[in-house]
Design a protein around this motif. Structure first.
Motif, short mmCIF file in Angstrom:
data_model
loop_
_atom_site.label_atom_id
_atom_site.label_comp_id
_atom_site.label_asym_id
_atom_site.label_seq_id
_atom_site.Cartn_x
_atom_site.Cartn_y
_atom_site.Cartn_z
N MET A 1 -15.42 -12.81 19.05
CA MET A 1 -15.45 -13.56 20.30
C MET A 1 -16.02 -12.68 21.40
N GLN A 2 -17.08 -13.17 22.08
CA GLN A 2 -17.67 -12.41 23.17
C GLN A 2 -16.67 -12.28 24.31
N ARG A 3 -16.81 -11.20 25.08
CA ARG A 3 -15.90 -11.00 26.20
C ARG A 3 -15.96 -12.18 27.14
N SER A 4 -14.80 -12.70 27.49
CA SER A 4 -14.71 -13.95 28.23
C SER A 4 -13.67 -13.85 29.33
N ARG A 5 -13.73 -14.82 30.23
CA ARG A 5 -12.70 -15.00 31.26
C ARG A 5 -11.83 -16.17 30.80
N ILE A 6 -10.55 -15.91 30.58
CA ILE A 6 -9.67 -16.89 29.95
C ILE A 6 -8.42 -17.08 30.80
N LEU A 202 4.30 -14.00 14.50
CA LEU A 202 3.74 -13.95 15.85
C LEU A 202 2.29 -13.44 15.83
N HIS A 203 2.02 -12.45 15.00
CA HIS A 203 0.66 -11.91 14.88
C HIS A 203 -0.32 -13.02 14.48
N ASP A 204 0.07 -13.83 13.50
CA ASP A 204 -0.81 -14.90 13.04
C ASP A 204 -0.91 -16.02 14.07
N GLU A 205 0.16 -16.26 14.82
CA GLU A 205 0.11 -17.26 15.90
C GLU A 205 -0.97 -16.88 16.92
N VAL A 206 -0.95 -15.63 17.35
CA VAL A 206 -1.93 -15.17 18.33
C VAL A 206 -3.33 -15.19 17.74
N ALA A 207 -3.47 -14.72 16.50
CA ALA A 207 -4.78 -14.72 15.85
C ALA A 207 -5.33 -16.14 15.70
N ALA A 208 -4.44 -17.09 15.40
CA ALA A 208 -4.87 -18.48 15.24
C ALA A 208 -5.33 -19.05 16.58
N LEU A 209 -4.61 -18.75 17.66
CA LEU A 209 -5.02 -19.23 18.98
C LEU A 209 -6.40 -18.67 19.34
N ARG A 210 -6.62 -17.39 19.06
CA ARG A 210 -7.93 -16.80 19.34
C ARG A 210 -9.02 -17.42 18.47
N GLY A 220 -9.25 -31.12 18.34
CA GLY A 220 -8.20 -31.96 17.79
C GLY A 220 -7.01 -31.14 17.34
N PRO A 221 -6.13 -31.71 16.50
CA PRO A 221 -4.88 -31.03 16.11
C PRO A 221 -5.07 -29.99 15.03
N PHE A 222 -4.35 -28.87 15.18
CA PHE A 222 -4.30 -27.82 14.16
C PHE A 222 -2.85 -27.37 14.04
N ASN A 223 -2.32 -27.42 12.82
CA ASN A 223 -0.97 -26.90 12.58
C ASN A 223 -1.01 -25.38 12.49
N LEU A 224 -0.21 -24.73 13.33
CA LEU A 224 -0.10 -23.27 13.29
C LEU A 224 1.18 -22.92 12.55
N THR A 225 1.09 -22.93 11.23
CA THR A 225 2.21 -22.62 10.35
C THR A 225 1.68 -21.85 9.15
N ALA A 226 2.55 -21.06 8.52
CA ALA A 226 2.15 -20.34 7.31
C ALA A 226 1.86 -21.35 6.19
N GLU A 280 -9.04 -24.77 6.37
CA GLU A 280 -10.38 -25.28 6.15
C GLU A 280 -11.40 -24.68 7.13
N SER A 281 -10.92 -24.26 8.31
CA SER A 281 -11.81 -23.69 9.31
C SER A 281 -12.12 -22.23 9.04
N GLY A 282 -11.51 -21.65 7.99
CA GLY A 282 -11.80 -20.27 7.61
C GLY A 282 -10.81 -19.25 8.11
N PHE A 283 -9.69 -19.69 8.68
CA PHE A 283 -8.70 -18.73 9.18
C PHE A 283 -7.97 -18.06 8.02
N THR A 284 -7.72 -16.76 8.16
CA THR A 284 -6.99 -15.99 7.15
C THR A 284 -5.70 -15.45 7.76
N PHE A 285 -4.58 -15.70 7.08
CA PHE A 285 -3.28 -15.22 7.55
C PHE A 285 -3.08 -13.76 7.17
#
Length: 297
Positions: A1-6, A202-210, A220-226, A280-285
């Protein structure tokens, strides 16, 4: 992710503070929305229940992450507190979405907090993002919470609903209360222990948000669960193994209902939720297993 203002609401909460630390460590500029007069360029004043946002402070933001709201598990669900929970989320989200939509150049993405509570009690049935909302207070709350983003969506802002599960963390949330009990040897199953708990480190929660912030094609909706939800009994046993403590105690369902009132239904209810779209979006826990998540916490 490029440096951003968030911009981040709920930046002082369990998830928000961890997200802010992660973003700032990587050189991103974080703007915190605060419920008082802003102190410098790194803060924006807002009043969620009063539906006010200083939209000028959002100019130049690439993304907005909305994690604000009164704690669902902080106290007994009286009618007054349920009203506060609803207003803090629905009114605040509506105000934020309208502020985003009012900008000449709005942020490219709004990641709006939500929860797997939207599905209600699903028993041992596996559910994903295609499952419709359930019945009851939490499902109706989450539905209104997500619908409140409509102004941003209508303005063409990519909008994501981050439906979080139970976050495994030492510093707050459900596990913030469980850890002291289990470390003292007083931990045990709740009710019959057969209800499913859908958790996430918590680490995966933050990584998923990023991941959701950065993924230009994700909305749309994304479940943030193991990937593999477990029963309360299985999680209790894992806590005992990792912390090297007995787990002989059990809290009967009637006692929980007497102590927690309506909120006991959320503790005793079962949600076997899987992160279909996230995978499906390619996220790795990093910590997909419960023992790894507990050790990380």
């Amino acid at each position: 992710m490029q440096r951003s203002r968030i911009a981040v609401t709920g930046a002082s909460g369990l998830i928000g503070s961890a997200l802010v630390r992660s973003l700032t460590a990587d050189g991103h500029e974080v703007v915190r929305l605060v419920r008082r007069a802003a102190r410098g360029e790194g803060e924006v004043c807002w009043d969620p229940e009063g539906q006010y946002v200083d939209a000028v402070g959002l100019i130049g933001c690439d993304a907005v992450v909305n994690l604000a709201g009164a704690g669902v598990g902080d106290r007994r669900w009286t009618e007054e507190y349920k009203r506060r929970i609803r207003q803090s989320r629905v009114l605040g989200t509506a105000a934020l979405a309208e502020a985003v939509a009012s900008l000449d150049e709005p942020p490219r993405v709004l990641v709006n907090g939500s929860a797997i509570g939207i599905y209600g009690d699903t028993g041992d049935r596996v559910v994903d993002e295609d499952t419709p909302p359930g019945d009851g207070f939490l499902p109706s709350l989450c539905t209104e919470w997500e619908e409140a983003t409509a102004p941003a969506q209508e303005a063409g802002v990519r909008t994501v609903f981050a439906r979080s599960g139970l976050v495994v963390a030492r510093g707050g949330g459900a596990w913030g209360r469980l850890f002291p009990l289990f470390k003292a040897g007083l931990g045990g199953r709740m009710g019959d222990g057969r209800q499913y708990w859908s958790y996430i480190a918590l680490h995966d929660e933050v990584a998923a948000l990023r991941h959701l912030i950065a993924g230009d094609g994700l909305s749309g909706p994304f479940n943030l669960t193991a990937p593999q939800p477990l029963t309360n009994r299985e999680i209790t046993e894992a806590m005992g193994r990792v912390l090297h403590r007995p787990t002989a105690f059990a809290v009967p369902a009637p006692v929980l209902r007497a102590a927690l009132g309506e909120m006991a239904g959320d503790v005793l209810g079962s949600q076997r939720v899987v992160p279909k779209r996230l995978l499906e979006s390619g996220f790795t826990f990093a910590f997909p297993g419960i023992e790894d998540a507990i050790r990380a916490a």
